[in-house]
Design a protein around this motif. Structure first.
Motif, PDB file in Angstrom:
ATOM      1  N   ASP A   9      45.319   2.471  21.079  1.00  0.00           N
ATOM      2  CA  ASP A   9      46.555   1.867  21.582  1.00  0.00           C
ATOM      3  C   ASP A   9      46.421   1.562  23.068  1.00  0.00           C
ATOM      4  O   ASP A   9      46.640   0.433  23.512  1.00  0.00           O
ATOM      5  CB  ASP A   9      47.741   2.823  21.407  1.00  0.00           C
ATOM      6  N   PHE A  12      43.503  -1.200  23.857  1.00  0.00           N
ATOM      7  CA  PHE A  12      43.821  -2.596  23.550  1.00  0.00           C
ATOM      8  C   PHE A  12      45.020  -3.057  24.373  1.00  0.00           C
ATOM      9  O   PHE A  12      45.059  -4.192  24.845  1.00  0.00           O
ATOM     10  CB  PHE A  12      44.077  -2.771  22.055  1.00  0.00           C
ATOM     11  N   GLN A  13      45.986  -2.170  24.560  1.00  0.00           N
ATOM     12  CA  GLN A  13      47.119  -2.507  25.422  1.00  0.00           C
ATOM     13  C   GLN A  13      46.615  -2.864  26.823  1.00  0.00           C
ATOM     14  O   GLN A  13      47.052  -3.844  27.428  1.00  0.00           O
ATOM     15  CB  GLN A  13      48.079  -1.313  25.503  1.00  0.00           C
ATOM     16  N   TRP A  85      35.451  -0.263  17.307  1.00  0.00           N
ATOM     17  CA  TRP A  85      36.512  -0.373  16.298  1.00  0.00           C
ATOM     18  C   TRP A  85      36.461  -1.760  15.662  1.00  0.00           C
ATOM     19  O   TRP A  85      36.467  -1.901  14.443  1.00  0.00           O
ATOM     20  CB  TRP A  85      37.900  -0.119  16.900  1.00  0.00           C
ATOM     21  N   ARG A  89      35.400  -2.962  11.675  1.00  0.00           N
ATOM     22  CA  ARG A  89      36.212  -3.785  10.769  1.00  0.00           C
ATOM     23  C   ARG A  89      35.406  -4.977  10.282  1.00  0.00           C
ATOM     24  O   ARG A  89      35.429  -5.334   9.123  1.00  0.00           O
ATOM     25  CB  ARG A  89      37.479  -4.277  11.473  1.00  0.00           C
ATOM     26  N   TRP A  93      34.257  -5.975   6.450  1.00  0.00           N
ATOM     27  CA  TRP A  93      34.575  -7.293   5.910  1.00  0.00           C
ATOM     28  C   TRP A  93      33.311  -8.000   5.417  1.00  0.00           C
ATOM     29  O   TRP A  93      33.277  -8.579   4.331  1.00  0.00           O
ATOM     30  CB  TRP A  93      35.256  -8.126   6.991  1.00  0.00           C
ATOM     31  N   ARG A  96      31.733  -6.575   2.314  1.00  0.00           N
ATOM     32  CA  ARG A  96      32.516  -6.973   1.151  1.00  0.00           C
ATOM     33  C   ARG A  96      32.165  -8.407   0.735  1.00  0.00           C
ATOM     34  O   ARG A  96      32.012  -8.702  -0.445  1.00  0.00           O
ATOM     35  CB  ARG A  96      33.997  -6.878   1.490  1.00  0.00           C
TER      36      ARG A  96
ATOM     37  N   LEU B  15      46.172  -6.027  18.495  1.00  0.00           N
ATOM     38  CA  LEU B  15      45.388  -4.842  18.138  1.00  0.00           C
ATOM     39  C   LEU B  15      45.917  -3.569  18.787  1.00  0.00           C
ATOM     40  O   LEU B  15      45.477  -2.465  18.451  1.00  0.00           O
ATOM     41  CB  LEU B  15      43.922  -5.056  18.536  1.00  0.00           C
ATOM     42  N   ALA B  16      46.874  -3.716  19.686  1.00  0.00           N
ATOM     43  CA  ALA B  16      47.348  -2.568  20.468  1.00  0.00           C
ATOM     44  C   ALA B  16      48.409  -1.757  19.739  1.00  0.00           C
ATOM     45  O   ALA B  16      48.995  -0.844  20.304  1.00  0.00           O
ATOM     46  CB  ALA B  16      47.884  -3.040  21.821  1.00  0.00           C
ATOM     47  N   PRO B  18      49.363   0.565  16.281  1.00  0.00           N
ATOM     48  CA  PRO B  18      48.723   1.264  15.176  1.00  0.00           C
ATOM     49  C   PRO B  18      49.085   0.674  13.810  1.00  0.00           C
ATOM     50  O   PRO B  18      48.226   0.607  12.922  1.00  0.00           O
ATOM     51  CB  PRO B  18      49.225   2.700  15.300  1.00  0.00           C
ATOM     52  N   ARG B  21      46.979  -2.405  13.446  1.00  0.00           N
ATOM     53  CA  ARG B  21      45.575  -2.077  13.171  1.00  0.00           C
ATOM     54  C   ARG B  21      45.407  -1.594  11.736  1.00  0.00           C
ATOM     55  O   ARG B  21      44.427  -1.939  11.064  1.00  0.00           O
ATOM     56  CB  ARG B  21      45.058  -1.023  14.165  1.00  0.00           C
ATOM     57  N   VAL B  24      45.158  -4.565   9.649  1.00  0.00           N
ATOM     58  CA  VAL B  24      43.844  -5.215   9.769  1.00  0.00           C
ATOM     59  C   VAL B  24      42.791  -4.415   9.010  1.00  0.00           C
ATOM     60  O   VAL B  24      41.932  -4.989   8.323  1.00  0.00           O
ATOM     61  CB  VAL B  24      43.448  -5.370  11.253  1.00  0.00           C
ATOM     62  N   GLU B  25      42.871  -3.097   9.100  1.00  0.00           N
ATOM     63  CA  GLU B  25      41.913  -2.260   8.363  1.00  0.00           C
ATOM     64  C   GLU B  25      42.031  -2.517   6.869  1.00  0.00           C
ATOM     65  O   GLU B  25      41.027  -2.697   6.178  1.00  0.00           O
ATOM     66  CB  GLU B  25      42.166  -0.772   8.653  1.00  0.00           C
ATOM     67  N   SER B  28      40.546  -5.822   6.016  1.00  0.00           N
ATOM     68  CA  SER B  28      39.087  -5.923   6.119  1.00  0.00           C
ATOM     69  C   SER B  28      38.444  -5.424   4.831  1.00  0.00           C
ATOM     70  O   SER B  28      37.295  -5.733   4.540  1.00  0.00           O
ATOM     71  CB  SER B  28      38.576  -5.142   7.336  1.00  0.00           C
ATOM     72  N   ARG B  29      39.216  -4.673   4.025  1.00  0.00           N
ATOM     73  CA  ARG B  29      38.697  -4.243   2.721  1.00  0.00           C
ATOM     74  C   ARG B  29      39.059  -5.231   1.619  1.00  0.00           C
ATOM     75  O   ARG B  29      38.734  -5.012   0.449  1.00  0.00           O
ATOM     76  CB  ARG B  29      39.233  -2.847   2.385  1.00  0.00           C
ATOM     77  N   GLY B  30      39.762  -6.301   1.972  1.00  0.00           N
ATOM     78  CA  GLY B  30      40.118  -7.306   0.979  1.00  0.00           C
ATOM     79  C   GLY B  30      41.542  -7.791   1.172  1.00  0.00           C
ATOM     80  O   GLY B  30      42.354  -7.118   1.807  1.00  0.00           O
ATOM     81  N   SER B  31      41.830  -8.943   0.618  1.00  0.00           N
ATOM     82  CA  SER B  31      43.146  -9.533   0.835  1.00  0.00           C
ATOM     83  C   SER B  31      44.239  -8.711   0.168  1.00  0.00           C
ATOM     84  O   SER B  31      43.986  -7.910  -0.724  1.00  0.00           O
ATOM     85  CB  SER B  31      43.153 -10.956   0.297  1.00  0.00           C
ATOM     86  N   ARG B  73      44.883 -12.542   4.388  1.00  0.00           N
ATOM     87  CA  ARG B  73      43.467 -12.195   4.516  1.00  0.00           C
ATOM     88  C   ARG B  73      43.046 -12.267   5.970  1.00  0.00           C
ATOM     89  O   ARG B  73      43.684 -12.920   6.796  1.00  0.00           O
ATOM     90  CB  ARG B  73      42.601 -13.089   3.642  1.00  0.00           C
ATOM     91  N   ILE B  74      41.970 -11.599   6.255  1.00  0.00           N
ATOM     92  CA  ILE B  74      41.423 -11.579   7.609  1.00  0.00           C
ATOM     93  C   ILE B  74      40.820 -12.927   7.953  1.00  0.00           C
ATOM     94  O   ILE B  74      40.238 -13.583   7.086  1.00  0.00           O
ATOM     95  CB  ILE B  74      40.339 -10.493   7.695  1.00  0.00           C
ATOM     96  N   LEU B  79      38.424 -11.648  14.887  1.00  0.00           N
ATOM     97  CA  LEU B  79      37.796 -10.433  15.404  1.00  0.00           C
ATOM     98  C   LEU B  79      36.628 -10.780  16.315  1.00  0.00           C
ATOM     99  O   LEU B  79      36.401 -10.119  17.331  1.00  0.00           O
ATOM    100  CB  LEU B  79      37.314  -9.556  14.245  1.00  0.00           C
TER     101      LEU B  79
END
Lengths: 114, 114
Positions: A9, A12-13, A85, A89, A93, A96, B15-16, B18, B21, B24-25, B28-31, B73-74, B79
């Motif tokens: 936090d 990135f802030q 971080w 990510r 991605w 996958r 990204l700042a 939680p 984020r 986004v996490e 990143s594992r899928g839509s 999706r990402i 990034l």
DNA sequence: ACAATAGTTAAGCATCCGCTTTACAATTAC
DNA sequence: GTAATTGTAAAGCGGATGCTTAACTATTGT
């Protein structure tokens, strides 16, 4: 090493402000006093000081005072934390996508498009 | 390709947080649908929607609606933009350290410590 | 048709952020 | 010693942020 949300936090802030990024850019070219950091910025020294506090709290910058001048420098580990971080990510991605690619390749072998 | 400050503002700001984020996490594992993004978050769907708007404005995420479900999706380029700003700063810093190292090595050859 | 699901929009509100100004402290130069 | 330099601390202010609730729309299931 897990990512600490509270630190991310702050980090990135800290990077989310153009004045603070300018300060980090300056410091990546070498250490500087508070006044030197302030020089290109159109704001009071006091404001710069407040940005500096944030940068230090985030772990991106450290500083020490000698005589009447405070010398600031980059904390290279800091940038690394934010960078890793993001890169974690990205690699999740991309892995996958790779699996998906393999899957599709397999599909087209056993079941070729008519 | 130079870094656009306004976009970096949006990106690091995005990204700042939680919750963002976490989103986004997840992506990143899928839509995922908006409700799926909301599931682990302790807040209203409305709040999640607002976070999603920010993520899209920053360019980190894109989404499209089919029927009544919006699939998110990402945007991998996103990034990459944040990551490359950081890595540019790091490499500036590291090149500088290298030069300093060479300088010191040179010094100790021509003028060895007594 | 009706109900349930999934999302969207708008208003409101407490808090946080990024500055400013003012006043002050410590160090160094003359 | 006094003036200039360099940095700090505190208070205040307007606008941005991160939620909430409530009202509403569009799609899908029965």
């Amino acid at each position: 090493m897990l990512h600490d949300p509270a630190q991310l936090d702050l980090m990135f802030q800290a990077l989310a402000d153009p004045a603070r990024r300018t300060m980090v850019e300056r410091l990546s070219r070498g250490s500087a006093s508070v006044s030197e950091l302030a020089e290109p910025l159109d704001m009071s020294l006091s404001a710069v000081m407040q940005h500096l506090h944030l940068l230090e709290a985030s772990g991106l910058v450290r500083s020490e005072k000698v005589g009447r001048v405070r010398t600031c420098r980059i904390e290279p580990k800091g940038l690394g934390i934010a960078e890793s971080w993001i890169s974690d990510r990205r690699s999740t991605w991309e892995r996958r996508l790779d699996r998906l690619g393999e899957f599709l390749a397999e599909q087209s072998k056993t079941n070729p498009k008519k």
